[in-house]
Design a protein around this motif. Sequence first.
Motif, short mmCIF file in Angstrom:
data_model
loop_
_atom_site.label_atom_id
_atom_site.label_comp_id
_atom_site.label_asym_id
_atom_site.label_seq_id
_atom_site.Cartn_x
_atom_site.Cartn_y
_atom_site.Cartn_z
N LYS A 167 17.22 7.75 6.07
CA LYS A 167 16.02 8.50 6.40
C LYS A 167 15.37 7.90 7.65
O LYS A 167 15.27 6.68 7.77
N PRO A 168 14.93 8.72 8.59
CA PRO A 168 14.25 8.20 9.78
C PRO A 168 12.92 7.56 9.41
O PRO A 168 12.31 7.91 8.39
N TYR A 169 12.47 6.64 10.24
CA TYR A 169 11.19 5.99 9.98
C TYR A 169 10.07 7.00 10.12
O TYR A 169 9.92 7.64 11.17
N SER A 170 9.30 7.17 9.05
CA SER A 170 8.24 8.17 9.07
C SER A 170 7.14 7.74 8.11
O SER A 170 7.40 7.45 6.95
N ILE A 171 5.93 7.69 8.62
CA ILE A 171 4.79 7.37 7.77
C ILE A 171 3.55 8.06 8.34
O ILE A 171 3.26 7.96 9.53
N ASN A 172 2.86 8.83 7.49
CA ASN A 172 1.67 9.52 7.95
C ASN A 172 0.41 8.72 7.63
O ASN A 172 0.48 7.64 7.02
N ALA A 173 -0.74 9.25 8.01
CA ALA A 173 -2.00 8.52 7.84
C ALA A 173 -2.30 8.25 6.38
O ALA A 173 -2.77 7.15 6.02
N ALA A 174 -2.05 9.23 5.51
CA ALA A 174 -2.33 9.05 4.08
C ALA A 174 -1.44 7.97 3.48
O ALA A 174 -1.91 7.14 2.69
N GLN A 175 -0.17 7.96 3.85
CA GLN A 175 0.75 6.94 3.35
C GLN A 175 0.38 5.56 3.87
O GLN A 175 0.46 4.57 3.15
#
Length: 381
Positions: A167-175
């Motif tokens: 999985k590509p590196y991905s993180i949103n504000a909530a996470q």
Amino acid sequence: MFFINMNALVAMAGMIAVLMLTRWWPLNKRVLLLFFNLAFLGVFSQKLFLFAVVYTALNYAGFLFLCRTASYRKLWFVLSIVLNVAAVSCVRLFVMEVWTHPLFDAVIWIGLIYYVLKVIDAYYFAYFLGKDAKAPALDFFNYILFVPTFTSGPILKFRDFMADTKKPYSINAAQFEEAVKRIILGLFKKIVLVTWVSTAFDHVLAGELHTAQSLFLMVCFYAWVYFDFSGYSDIAVGIGRLFGYTIPENFKKPFLSPTLTQYWRNWHATLGDWFRDHIFMFFSRKTPSRWTAAGLSILIMVLIGLWHGFTVLYVIWGVYHGLLLALENLLGSTLVNKKKVSKPYFYFRCFLTQLAVLAAIIIYGGTQETVLRIYRGLLSF
């Protein structure tokens, strides 16, 4: 250990920043993570770094061999596990100073105690999936050397970690917010609560012990273990998420466990799951009978005791918990469904489970002399 060291926390924060700034690069969390893991271990201890690299490289070679070979697969599989168990046993003897050598450093034990569990899980994966289990050296090294779970888990499963690498590196504000809150909670447990509880424990232990004092020490030490270990797990889960990997939960409301079987699925859950998965899979591929499950419960808890230490007290701890789990299996009372029983009954069962755990928790509390002194205090009215 790392998570109360400011330099280590700054290094991890820097790694998180780098990952976020390079999220456009598909391989960032794989390649950069390897550099970080190796650099971190190298700065922490050169002996540990050398040992970890050699140990991981040898096991990766064994892993690939088991993936590809078609001859004597079970023999190679068992031999791989035996060699790893022998390695961890030998290092344990060095820690106990049964053996000594100038090249040995006790810090090697810190890494190996969890390395070996992950390595064996990878061998299981290779044995049962064969060629389909093959993994790049980059990901195998990251799996074994993953810094956030280095000293105390949670224990990562090989298949889950490999799935995360794709999985590509991905993180949103909530996470990001959730992960940071989890890290803060863990730091509060380890730095504030553990300090308070350990200070109270040491103060009472220094005085004369009677029933009340010994009971207080047992409850106090139970809280100490929980805050320390769950705090570490909270930080590991949070940092692991910010690194781009999902870390399994280690504590799942263990104090609301109405049976000891359910308790060990909720307390240090990844360790209990590891032993159940691998021991049951090895000895009983089908659903076991009650007697088989009872025997395996004793075996698993004794092995968990020995994993913590080669002492008589840990063996007694393992036999004690194993017999209680075996009794639950034989009586068919391993599970209590909260929805099908009254609330008073459910909470009473939870209370009994906690009493059973409390009776042996102090075995983790230090030397044999200290443990026996606390138990003797229980009988001093």
